[in-house]
Write a protein that holds these residues in place. Structure first.
Motif, mmCIF file in Angstrom:
data_model
loop_
_atom_site.group_PDB
_atom_site.id
_atom_site.type_symbol
_atom_site.label_atom_id
_atom_site.label_comp_id
_atom_site.label_asym_id
_atom_site.label_seq_id
_atom_site.Cartn_x
_atom_site.Cartn_y
_atom_site.Cartn_z
ATOM 1 N N ILE A 127 0.839 -1.215 0.000
ATOM 2 C CA ILE A 127 0.000 0.000 0.000
ATOM 3 C C ILE A 127 0.864 1.250 0.000
ATOM 4 N N GLY A 128 2.189 1.082 -0.001
ATOM 5 C CA GLY A 128 3.053 2.266 -0.039
ATOM 6 C C GLY A 128 4.484 1.916 0.307
ATOM 7 N N TYR B 59 6.678 2.044 2.573
ATOM 8 C CA TYR B 59 7.040 2.124 3.982
ATOM 9 C C TYR B 59 6.749 0.755 4.594
ATOM 10 N N LEU C 267 5.227 -1.563 7.644
ATOM 11 C CA LEU C 267 4.326 -1.599 8.803
ATOM 12 C C LEU C 267 4.737 -2.763 9.705
HETATM 13 N N1 LIG Z 1 3.771 -1.283 2.709
HETATM 14 C C1 LIG Z 1 2.950 -2.331 2.914
HETATM 15 O O1 LIG Z 1 1.986 -2.587 2.190
HETATM 16 C C2 LIG Z 1 3.234 -3.212 4.076
HETATM 17 C C3 LIG Z 1 2.590 -4.389 4.397
HETATM 18 C C4 LIG Z 1 3.214 -4.848 5.539
HETATM 19 N N2 LIG Z 1 4.177 -3.974 5.864
HETATM 20 O O2 LIG Z 1 4.206 -2.950 4.973
#
Ligand SMILES: NC(=O)c1ccno1
Length: 244
Positions: free
Chosen positions: A134-135, A137, A139
């Motif tokens: 989704i970007g 970065y 998570l």
């Molecule tokens: N950037 C992301 O979609 C993501 C998913 C899990 N960690 O980051």
């Protein structure tokens, strides 16, 4: 649409009980089923991870646990397996539209350093597997990314949005708005703390309003997303003058 979500933190998904997605679930348009991955781990500690082969920091999620869970959930069916990961393909409005046309999605929420890569290979043999970001970065896990995707996909399902036309005018929506960001929006009062609504929006002249809105969208796209502006097509002389 059926959407299964597998996670060690299913409580992350309580936001899917409210607002548009909550209503879509209540109406039966969207059937969200949450699964606790640890239910497929049978050791006393319900272990779902282990150290990475080849060394390195962190832990990797065990393939046996994911295999047991996905076999039970998917059975002989062929849902699309969606795996959020920073190393995935970008999640875009076009992908949201594409996934919204699918009858069944299974979201696999990785944690730690991710899911053993053999899981995606194994299920790629019997269903479509999409690894999605989704970007740019990282998570702590896939749960927040799944919340984002379910909201973006769920709002596109028939009957979820009160006004289906608002999807057409979305930023990034395929068609006239593709690669264009939405411009500013206003509502009553006409003046607020000396800030007046642009006169054209009060004019009742639909053609001029449409032109003004497109100009604003072009300007915002050039300012905030020059990468999208570079991809704009079908620009007339007026548009180009705005971009220069
Ligand atoms: N950037 C992301 O979609 C993501 C998913 C899990 N960690 O980051």
């Amino acid at each position: 649409m059926r959407a299964d979500i597998v996670s060690i933190f299913p409580e992350y998904f309580s936001p899917l009980e409210v607002s548009l997605i909550g209503k879509a679930r209540a109406s039966g348009t969207l059937d969200v089923r949450l699964h606790q991955l640890r239910d497929w781990a049978h050791d006393v500690h319900k272990t779902v991870d282990d150290t990475p082969y080849g060394g390195g920091p962190g832990m990797v999620m065990k393939p046996e646990i994911w295999g047991a869970a996905l076999d039970d959930i998917a059975g002989d069916g062929s849902p699309v397996l969606v795996v959020p990961t920073p190393s995935g393909r970008p999640f875009t409005q076009a992908m949201a539209q594409e996934l919204a046309a699918e009858p069944w999605l299974v979201f696999a929420c990785g944690r730690y350093e991710g899911i053993d890569s053999r899981v995606m290979v194994e299920y790629g043999r019997r269903m479509r597997v999409v690894e999605v970001s989704i970007g740019d970065y990282v998570l702590a896990g896939g749960e927040v990314a799944v919340l984002v995707m379910i909201e973006a996909i769920g709002r596109l399902l028939p009957g979820v949005l009160g006004n289906a036309n608002s999807v057409v005018d979305d930023s990034f929506a395929p068609g006239a708005m593709e690669n264009l960001l939405e411009g500013p929006v206003y509502t009553k009062p006409p003046v607020w703390r000396e800030h007046a609504v642009p006169d054209v929006l009060l004019s009742g002249h639909h053609g001029k309003v449409a032109r003004w809105r497109r100009d604003q969208a072009l300007r915002r796209t050039v300012d905030n997303r020059p990468d999208l502006a570079a991809r704009l097509t079908g620009l007339d002389k007026h548009d180009r003058a705005l971009l220069d």
